[in-house]
Design an enzyme around this catalytic site. Structure first.
Site, PDB file in Angstrom:
ATOM      1  N   SER A   8      10.173  -9.826   1.526  1.00 56.11           N
ATOM      2  CA  SER A   8       9.837  -8.612   0.775  1.00 56.11           C
ATOM      3  C   SER A   8      10.426  -7.383   1.465  1.00 56.11           C
ATOM      4  O   SER A   8      10.050  -7.045   2.587  1.00 56.11           O
ATOM      5  CB  SER A   8       8.317  -8.458   0.685  1.00 56.11           C
ATOM      6  OG  SER A   8       8.001  -7.165   0.204  1.00 56.11           O
ATOM      7  N   HIS A  33      12.320 -10.436  -2.537  1.00 57.61           N
ATOM      8  CA  HIS A  33      11.130  -9.903  -3.206  1.00 57.61           C
ATOM      9  C   HIS A  33      11.181  -8.374  -3.204  1.00 57.61           C
ATOM     10  O   HIS A  33      11.336  -7.749  -2.150  1.00 57.61           O
ATOM     11  CB  HIS A  33       9.882 -10.407  -2.475  1.00 57.61           C
ATOM     12  CG  HIS A  33       8.602 -10.118  -3.177  1.00 57.61           C
ATOM     13  ND1 HIS A  33       8.127 -10.886  -4.223  1.00 57.61           N
ATOM     14  CD2 HIS A  33       7.681  -9.144  -2.998  1.00 57.61           C
ATOM     15  CE1 HIS A  33       6.972 -10.399  -4.647  1.00 57.61           C
ATOM     16  NE2 HIS A  33       6.678  -9.335  -3.922  1.00 57.61           N
ATOM     17  N   ASP A  35       9.237  -5.005  -4.427  1.00 54.14           N
ATOM     18  CA  ASP A  35       7.944  -4.482  -4.864  1.00 54.14           C
ATOM     19  C   ASP A  35       8.079  -3.101  -5.497  1.00 54.14           C
ATOM     20  O   ASP A  35       8.425  -2.135  -4.829  1.00 54.14           O
ATOM     21  CB  ASP A  35       7.011  -4.346  -3.651  1.00 54.14           C
ATOM     22  CG  ASP A  35       6.531  -5.681  -3.143  1.00 54.14           C
ATOM     23  OD1 ASP A  35       5.988  -6.461  -3.951  1.00 54.14           O
ATOM     24  OD2 ASP A  35       6.697  -5.957  -1.937  1.00 54.14           O
ATOM     25  N   MET A  37       6.054  -0.068  -7.208  1.00 56.80           N
ATOM     26  CA  MET A  37       4.682   0.470  -7.311  1.00 56.80           C
ATOM     27  C   MET A  37       4.697   1.842  -7.976  1.00 56.80           C
ATOM     28  O   MET A  37       5.588   2.648  -7.696  1.00 56.80           O
ATOM     29  CB  MET A  37       4.090   0.639  -5.916  1.00 56.80           C
ATOM     30  CG  MET A  37       4.114  -0.628  -5.098  1.00 56.80           C
ATOM     31  SD  MET A  37       3.392  -0.326  -3.484  1.00 56.80           S
ATOM     32  CE  MET A  37       3.660  -1.910  -2.721  1.00 56.80           C
ATOM     33  N   HIS A  66       8.638  -7.655  -8.382  1.00 54.22           N
ATOM     34  CA  HIS A  66       7.177  -7.668  -8.538  1.00 54.22           C
ATOM     35  C   HIS A  66       6.731  -6.292  -9.004  1.00 54.22           C
ATOM     36  O   HIS A  66       6.720  -5.338  -8.233  1.00 54.22           O
ATOM     37  CB  HIS A  66       6.559  -8.038  -7.170  1.00 54.22           C
ATOM     38  CG  HIS A  66       5.068  -8.012  -7.136  1.00 54.22           C
ATOM     39  ND1 HIS A  66       4.364  -8.009  -5.948  1.00 54.22           N
ATOM     40  CD2 HIS A  66       4.138  -8.008  -8.126  1.00 54.22           C
ATOM     41  CE1 HIS A  66       3.065  -7.997  -6.218  1.00 54.22           C
ATOM     42  NE2 HIS A  66       2.908  -7.980  -7.533  1.00 54.22           N
ATOM     43  N   MET A  68       4.159  -3.683  -9.867  1.00 60.63           N
ATOM     44  CA  MET A  68       2.756  -3.273  -9.731  1.00 60.63           C
ATOM     45  C   MET A  68       2.631  -1.951 -10.472  1.00 60.63           C
ATOM     46  O   MET A  68       2.492  -0.886  -9.878  1.00 60.63           O
ATOM     47  CB  MET A  68       2.403  -3.138  -8.237  1.00 60.63           C
ATOM     48  CG  MET A  68       2.217  -4.489  -7.565  1.00 60.63           C
ATOM     49  SD  MET A  68       2.294  -4.392  -5.769  1.00 60.63           S
ATOM     50  CE  MET A  68       4.046  -4.581  -5.542  1.00 60.63           C
ATOM     51  N   MET A 138      -1.931 -13.075  -5.611  1.00 65.27           N
ATOM     52  CA  MET A 138      -1.944 -12.060  -4.546  1.00 65.27           C
ATOM     53  C   MET A 138      -2.953 -12.484  -3.489  1.00 65.27           C
ATOM     54  O   MET A 138      -4.095 -12.812  -3.804  1.00 65.27           O
ATOM     55  CB  MET A 138      -2.357 -10.688  -5.098  1.00 65.27           C
ATOM     56  CG  MET A 138      -1.311  -9.968  -5.929  1.00 65.27           C
ATOM     57  SD  MET A 138       0.291  -9.734  -5.137  1.00 65.27           S
ATOM     58  CE  MET A 138      -0.139  -8.750  -3.678  1.00 65.27           C
ATOM     59  N   GLY A 145       2.242  -3.299   2.598  1.00 61.49           N
ATOM     60  CA  GLY A 145       2.600  -4.429   3.441  1.00 61.49           C
ATOM     61  C   GLY A 145       1.711  -4.444   4.672  1.00 61.49           C
ATOM     62  O   GLY A 145       0.970  -3.492   4.939  1.00 61.49           O
ATOM     63  N   GLY A 146       1.772  -5.538   5.421  1.00 60.43           N
ATOM     64  CA  GLY A 146       1.110  -5.596   6.720  1.00 60.43           C
ATOM     65  C   GLY A 146      -0.405  -5.755   6.696  1.00 60.43           C
ATOM     66  O   GLY A 146      -1.063  -5.522   7.707  1.00 60.43           O
ATOM     67  N   ASP A 176       1.613 -13.846  -1.981  1.00 58.87           N
ATOM     68  CA  ASP A 176       2.141 -12.564  -1.525  1.00 58.87           C
ATOM     69  C   ASP A 176       1.054 -11.786  -0.800  1.00 58.87           C
ATOM     70  O   ASP A 176       0.053 -11.403  -1.406  1.00 58.87           O
ATOM     71  CB  ASP A 176       2.636 -11.796  -2.763  1.00 58.87           C
ATOM     72  CG  ASP A 176       3.282 -10.468  -2.418  1.00 58.87           C
ATOM     73  OD1 ASP A 176       3.500 -10.183  -1.229  1.00 58.87           O
ATOM     74  OD2 ASP A 176       3.582  -9.710  -3.368  1.00 58.87           O
ATOM     75  N   GLY A 177       1.286 -11.566   0.503  1.00 60.38           N
ATOM     76  CA  GLY A 177       0.382 -10.732   1.277  1.00 60.38           C
ATOM     77  C   GLY A 177      -0.229 -11.459   2.457  1.00 60.38           C
ATOM     78  O   GLY A 177      -0.896 -12.478   2.292  1.00 60.38           O
ATOM     79  N   GLY A 178       0.086 -10.971   3.643  1.00 60.28           N
ATOM     80  CA  GLY A 178      -0.537 -11.523   4.850  1.00 60.28           C
ATOM     81  C   GLY A 178      -0.062 -12.906   5.240  1.00 60.28           C
ATOM     82  O   GLY A 178      -0.757 -13.619   5.970  1.00 60.28           O
ATOM     83  N   SER A 199       6.253  -8.144   6.487  1.00 64.95           N
ATOM     84  CA  SER A 199       6.258  -7.811   7.913  1.00 64.95           C
ATOM     85  C   SER A 199       6.609  -9.009   8.792  1.00 64.95           C
ATOM     86  O   SER A 199       7.239  -8.833   9.837  1.00 64.95           O
ATOM     87  CB  SER A 199       4.909  -7.206   8.316  1.00 64.95           C
ATOM     88  OG  SER A 199       3.849  -7.930   7.744  1.00 64.95           O
TER      89      SER A 199
HETATM   90  C1  DX5 Z   1       1.945  -5.843  -1.319  1.00 63.00           C
HETATM   91  C2  DX5 Z   1       3.303  -6.346  -1.723  1.00 63.00           C
HETATM   92  C3  DX5 Z   1       3.851  -7.365  -0.811  1.00 63.00           C
HETATM   93  C4  DX5 Z   1       4.103  -6.919   0.614  1.00 63.00           C
HETATM   94  C5  DX5 Z   1       3.750  -8.078   1.522  1.00 63.00           C
HETATM   95  O1  DX5 Z   1       1.394  -5.137  -2.354  1.00 63.00           O
HETATM   96  O2  DX5 Z   1       3.252  -6.907  -3.023  1.00 63.00           O
HETATM   97  O3  DX5 Z   1       5.018  -7.984  -1.345  1.00 63.00           O
HETATM   98  O4  DX5 Z   1       5.419  -6.526   0.855  1.00 63.00           O
HETATM   99  O5  DX5 Z   1       3.822  -7.676   2.833  1.00 63.00           O
HETATM  100  P1  DX5 Z   1       3.254  -8.552   4.046  1.00 63.00           P
HETATM  101  O6  DX5 Z   1       3.985  -9.868   4.005  1.00 63.00           O
HETATM  102  O7  DX5 Z   1       3.572  -7.737   5.238  1.00 63.00           O
HETATM  103  O8  DX5 Z   1       1.788  -8.734   3.804  1.00 63.00           O
HETATM  104 ZN    ZN Z   2       4.933  -8.180  -3.750  1.00 57.58          ZN
END
Ligand code: DX5
Ligand code: ZN
Length: 218
Positions: A8, A33, A35, A37, A66, A68, A138, A145-146, A176-178, A199
């Protein structure tokens, strides 16, 4: 089913975005990926069509966009024109998801549908799963991120994989996420096969991280 790694770019260094993308591409990323927003569906604002159009010029990767954003149907044509290969939108943000999937397909793109951590898998109707190319679970609250992986999401991945076995064998399930060294095995065991990493890939030595996670994904 093949496991796919989708770094991402939200966690990339935007000052050298092109070279960060080149690095993950060289190291065997399957998807990229991206994102988007809108500051309304999620609290933050990231980037949009002009950035995608620009990075499209130097990358042959599958652009896994993606969205959002509220009522994503308004922008499908534009993201498609900018260079998306797959467009994933949120069930929570769309009043007629079946129609949005049809529009993505009519643009010749792959369609994905995403659900937030608090949305149960049963909110995805059978026909929506059947017509989607991918479902995104999700594993953090979207927007940044992070963040840390939300444990309760593991069971959702399992439930969805079970339903997909009957409805649509081979469905791509993206998480996606963490996702990092500590959580990657949990999501793979539960049945996810498209792994987004921000991250964990872009923090530190990108090439080294890519090699490590490519090996884990097999
Ligand atoms: C969060 C995004 C993710 C984000 C994930 O809303 O959709 O794609 O970049 O970041 P990490 O892998 O650091 O959680
Ligand atoms: Zn994403």
């Amino acid at each position: 089913m093949k496991n796919l790694l989708s770094p991402s770019i939200l966690s990339a260094d935007f000052n050298i975005l092109g070279s960060d993308i080149e690095c993950v591409e060289r190291e065997g990323a399957d998807y990229l990926h991206i994102d988007v927003m809108d500051g309304s569906f999620v609290p933050s604002i990231s980037f949009g069509m002009p950035v995608i159009k620009s990075i499209r010029k130097n990358s042959a990767l599958f652009f896994d966009v993606h969205l959002m954003i509220v009522e994503p149907v308004r922008y499908i044509k534009e993201f498609s024109k900018a260079g998306a290969d797959g467009i994933t939108f949120h069930l929570e943000a769309d009043s007629d998801p079946g129609r949005t999937i049809d529009i993505i397909h009519s643009e010749g793109k792959k369609a994905g549908i995403a659900i937030n951590p608090e949305t149960p898998v049963k909110e995805l109707k059978d026909d929506i799963i059947e017509k989607s190319d991918m479902v995104l679970i999700m594993t953090v609250h979207p927007g940044f991120g992070g963040q840390s992986y939300i444990e309760e999401c593991t069971e959702k991945i399992r439930i969805l994989r079970q339903r997909a076995e009957k409805l649509k064998p081979g469905l791509n399930i993206e998480v996606d996420g963490g996702i990092n060294i500590e959580t990657i095995h949990t999501v793979l065991d539960a049945g996810a096969n498209v792994i987004v990493m921000g991250s964990a890939v872009f923090g530190g030595d990108i090439a080294e991280n890519m090699r490590y996670y490519k090996k884990v994904l097999g």
